[in-house]
Structures are given as C-alpha cells and as structure tokens.
Design a protein around this motif. Structure first.
Motif, PDB file in Angstrom:
ATOM      1  N   CYS A   1      15.518 -74.299 -21.990  1.00 36.42           N
ATOM      2  CA  CYS A   1      15.973 -73.176 -22.826  1.00 36.42           C
ATOM      3  C   CYS A   1      15.443 -73.318 -24.251  1.00 36.42           C
ATOM      4  CB  CYS A   1      17.501 -73.124 -22.850  1.00 36.42           C
ATOM      5  SG  CYS A   1      18.252 -72.580 -21.289  1.00 36.42           S
TER       6      CYS A   1
ATOM      7  N   VAL B   1      16.701 -63.048 -25.948  1.00 32.09           N
ATOM      8  CA  VAL B   1      17.627 -64.174 -26.103  1.00 32.09           C
ATOM      9  C   VAL B   1      17.978 -64.806 -24.760  1.00 32.09           C
ATOM     10  CG1 VAL B   1      18.617 -63.189 -28.205  1.00 32.09           C
ATOM     11  CG2 VAL B   1      19.690 -62.686 -25.998  1.00 32.09           C
ATOM     12  N   ILE B   2      18.385 -66.061 -24.809  1.00 29.86           N
ATOM     13  CA  ILE B   2      18.895 -66.760 -23.626  1.00 29.86           C
ATOM     14  C   ILE B   2      20.217 -66.108 -23.223  1.00 29.86           C
ATOM     15  CG2 ILE B   2      19.603 -68.982 -22.667  1.00 29.86           C
ATOM     16  CD1 ILE B   2      16.688 -68.944 -23.542  1.00 29.86           C
ATOM     17  N   ALA B   3      20.430 -65.902 -21.927  1.00 26.08           N
ATOM     18  CA  ALA B   3      21.615 -65.172 -21.466  1.00 26.08           C
ATOM     19  C   ALA B   3      22.094 -65.701 -20.120  1.00 26.08           C
ATOM     20  CB  ALA B   3      21.288 -63.677 -21.366  1.00 26.08           C
TER      21      ALA B   3
ATOM     22  N   SER C   1      22.171 -69.429 -18.008  1.00 20.14           N
ATOM     23  CA  SER C   1      21.494 -70.323 -18.946  1.00 20.14           C
ATOM     24  C   SER C   1      22.273 -70.409 -20.252  1.00 20.14           C
ATOM     25  CB  SER C   1      20.062 -69.830 -19.210  1.00 20.14           C
ATOM     26  OG  SER C   1      19.266 -69.965 -18.054  1.00 20.14           O
ATOM     27  N   ALA C   2      22.763 -69.284 -20.745  1.00 22.53           N
ATOM     28  CA  ALA C   2      23.593 -69.300 -21.953  1.00 22.53           C
ATOM     29  C   ALA C   2      24.864 -70.098 -21.698  1.00 22.53           C
ATOM     30  CB  ALA C   2      23.935 -67.876 -22.386  1.00 22.53           C
TER      31      ALA C   2
ATOM     32  N   VAL D   1      17.086 -64.707 -19.336  1.00 23.13           N
ATOM     33  CA  VAL D   1      16.972 -64.105 -20.663  1.00 23.13           C
ATOM     34  C   VAL D   1      17.352 -62.636 -20.597  1.00 23.13           C
ATOM     35  CG1 VAL D   1      15.191 -65.714 -21.422  1.00 23.13           C
ATOM     36  CG2 VAL D   1      14.520 -63.547 -20.362  1.00 23.13           C
TER      37      VAL D   1
ATOM     38  N   LEU E   1      20.972 -66.936 -28.414  1.00 22.32           N
ATOM     39  CA  LEU E   1      21.593 -66.677 -27.117  1.00 22.32           C
ATOM     40  C   LEU E   1      22.733 -65.682 -27.281  1.00 22.32           C
ATOM     41  CD1 LEU E   1      23.864 -69.708 -26.093  1.00 22.32           C
ATOM     42  CD2 LEU E   1      23.042 -69.332 -28.418  1.00 22.32           C
ATOM     43  N   THR E   2      23.186 -65.155 -26.160  1.00 20.32           N
ATOM     44  CA  THR E   2      24.304 -64.215 -26.205  1.00 20.32           C
ATOM     45  C   THR E   2      25.588 -64.948 -26.577  1.00 20.32           C
ATOM     46  OG1 THR E   2      24.501 -64.479 -23.792  1.00 20.32           O
ATOM     47  CG2 THR E   2      23.371 -62.511 -24.603  1.00 20.32           C
TER      48      THR E   2
ATOM     49  N   THR F   1      28.201 -63.099 -22.995  1.00 23.11           N
ATOM     50  CA  THR F   1      27.793 -63.872 -21.824  1.00 23.11           C
ATOM     51  C   THR F   1      28.752 -63.622 -20.658  1.00 23.11           C
ATOM     52  OG1 THR F   1      26.852 -65.605 -23.239  1.00 23.11           O
ATOM     53  CG2 THR F   1      27.286 -66.191 -20.955  1.00 23.11           C
TER      54      THR F   1
END
Length: 301
Positions: A58, A71-73, A76-77, A94, A128-129, A134
C-alpha cells in the motif's frame, strides 16, 4: 543464464522505482531482474531481503504508482487501520474519484465512486479513506458476513461509533448502497473480539436465531466464573468458538473441562470448531436451536 545479484548499499532494505535507479546508474535493467530484487508493481521493486507485507505494498503504491486523488480503500484501507488481515500478496484496493481515470493496472483492484474531501485522510504518509467511508465501501463491496466482521473491529477499536454509522446510513436514504450500510451496522457489535467470532455471530443471526450477547461474563456469588463468546443469558445457553489457534491439544482439553466444570449444569455450552463452522454449520445450527428451544420450553423451529 541467471543474472548475478548485485545489491548496492543505497538500495538495501528499500522500495524504489526501477527506472530511477537505472537512470542514476545504480543498476542496469538486466540486474533488476536478478534474485536480489522483487517486483511489486510495474517499475516498482523491493529489496528481496525486505519483508513485504500488504502494508508495504500500500505504501509503495501510494508513493510510486497512484496519481493524485486516487486513495487506498476497502480491505486494504482496513488493513492499514489494523481492522482486517489481508494476505501479503493480495492486490491493493483503491478508490478512483468519478471522472478520473486509473487502471486497469496489475496488482490493483480498482473501484470508482464519488469521493468527498472529508472521505479522505492520510495515515503514515498514505492517502486512504476515513474509517467511516471505509465501512461504507466495505458494506457495498463485500458479502455481509465479511463486511460486518471488519466493521466490528473498527467499532471495537473505537475508530467508528455504530450509532453514528447507523444515523449516517439513515441520513443517506435513497443514496445507492444505504440499505447495505444499514444492514451491516445493524448486525455489527463492538463487543466482538475476533473475526471468526463475528462471522459466527452474523451467520447465526442471519439464520433467524435471536441476537446473542457478546463476551458475556458469568458470575457466581459475585465472583468471576467465565467469559463466553456468545450467550443468551436469559436462557443460559452459550456458544464458544474454538479456532485454529489451539496448538496444544492437552491445554485445550484442560481449558474446556475447566469451563464446563465452572459453569456446571446451569449453562448449556456449545463448542464450534473452525472445521465444523466451515463444513457442518447446518448441524451446529440445529443443535443450537434445540438448546434454545429446550430452555425456552418450546419446540425448535
């Protein structure tokens, strides 16, 4: 013929863009293909001696691959927040804002959707979210059982408030996905202490059994007796999840014998192993319904 590995000191223990180090003369394109380096994404490499986790992927994606705004989501977030376990080699999820293009790209699962500024945060340099966003996305992208298990962890770690999540879902009536969010939040429980326990609880409730109390403490004469994974206290019926973490069969046997002795005949305690959860849930459910019905003085459904 295999390329002999060469590991310049400046690159040891690092993640880097291949084209950059080639331009700097640190490595040749041929040397990048040696066993000294591990490809993560296109033109992104890591020292083969570096432990590459999903968090590493990530961070590498955020630094070297993702364009601004992406953004990472999703899971993964959640992994970055410590609320989900994601295998090291799993693709990075993402979220791409509507109207922006990214992908398909190898090593990524790409989602597209509306993304407000308030839906994004930065954690250890990685965009990230937010926990709330998320949870919303997980409710849309994952099966209910899996989404609830992760939302449980968010709530247990006080990263989200379930009452507020429920209010947010109600406030979004009519928006695509609000019903999924409301369902997940309704099933979520901040008291859950493990993902398998969450999955078990959700599957029990979705099967039509009344919602159990999580981590119920049994006392006798004001003294602690036991803490039960799932319980129906008014009927004195409980369920204990026995996962794969038991490496010592003798200790496991002693623990279970002690629990049964402490609870005595007052409680009916059903034990569910990981194997039975996956292979014979229907049989366990029948036993649970009989136990609840016997205590309620009714016939099982």
């Amino acid at each position: 013929m295999p390329v002999s590995p060469r590991r310049p000191p400046r690159l040891r223990g690092r993640v880097f863009r291949g084209s950059h180090v080639v331009a700097q003369g640190l490595l040749t394109r041929t040397e990048l293909r040696s066993t000294a380096w591990r490809p993560l994404f296109r033109d992104v490499y890591a020292d083969a001696n570096l432990t590459v986790t999903h968090r590493t992927r990530c961070a590498a994606a955020a630094q070297w691959v993702l364009p601004p705004g992406v953004v990472i989501a999703g899971r993964s977030a959640a992994a970055l927040y410590g609320t989900a376990s994601v295998a090291d080699a799993q693709p990075v999820e993402v979220l791409v804002p509507t109207g922006q293009r990214f992908g398909p790209v190898s090593g990524f699962v790409v989602h597209t959707g509306t993304l407000a500024v308030t839906d994004v945060t930065v954690r250890q340099g990685v965009p990230l979210t937010t926990p709330t966003r998320t949870c919303w996305d997980l409710a849309q992208w994952l099966p209910t059982e899996e989404a609830v298990a992760i939302v449980d962890r968010f709530a247990h770690q006080h990263l989200v408030d379930l009452a507020q999540l429920h209010a947010d879902a109600r406030a979004q009536i009519g928006r695509r996905g609000w019903k999924s969010m409301a369902k997940v939040v309704e099933l979520a429980d901040a008291g859950a202490e493990s993902t398998p326990e969450s999955r078990l609880r959700v599957r029990i409730v979705l099967a039509g059994v009344s919602t159990p109390v999580t981590q119920f403490v049994v006392e006798r004469d004001g003294k602690f007796v036991a803490r039960l994974d799932l319980a129906w206290p008014h009927l004195k019926v409980a369920v204990e999840y026995d996962g794969l973490w038991h490496h010592d069969p003798e200790q496991f046997h002693r623990d279970r014998r002690r629990l049964n002795r402490l609870l005595g005949e007052d409680w009916i305690v059903l034990h569910v192993t990981a194997k039975r959860f996956h292979e014979d849930f229907a049989g366990f459910l029948t036993e649970l319904r009989h136990a609840l019905a016997s205590r309620a003085g009714a016939h099982p459904r």
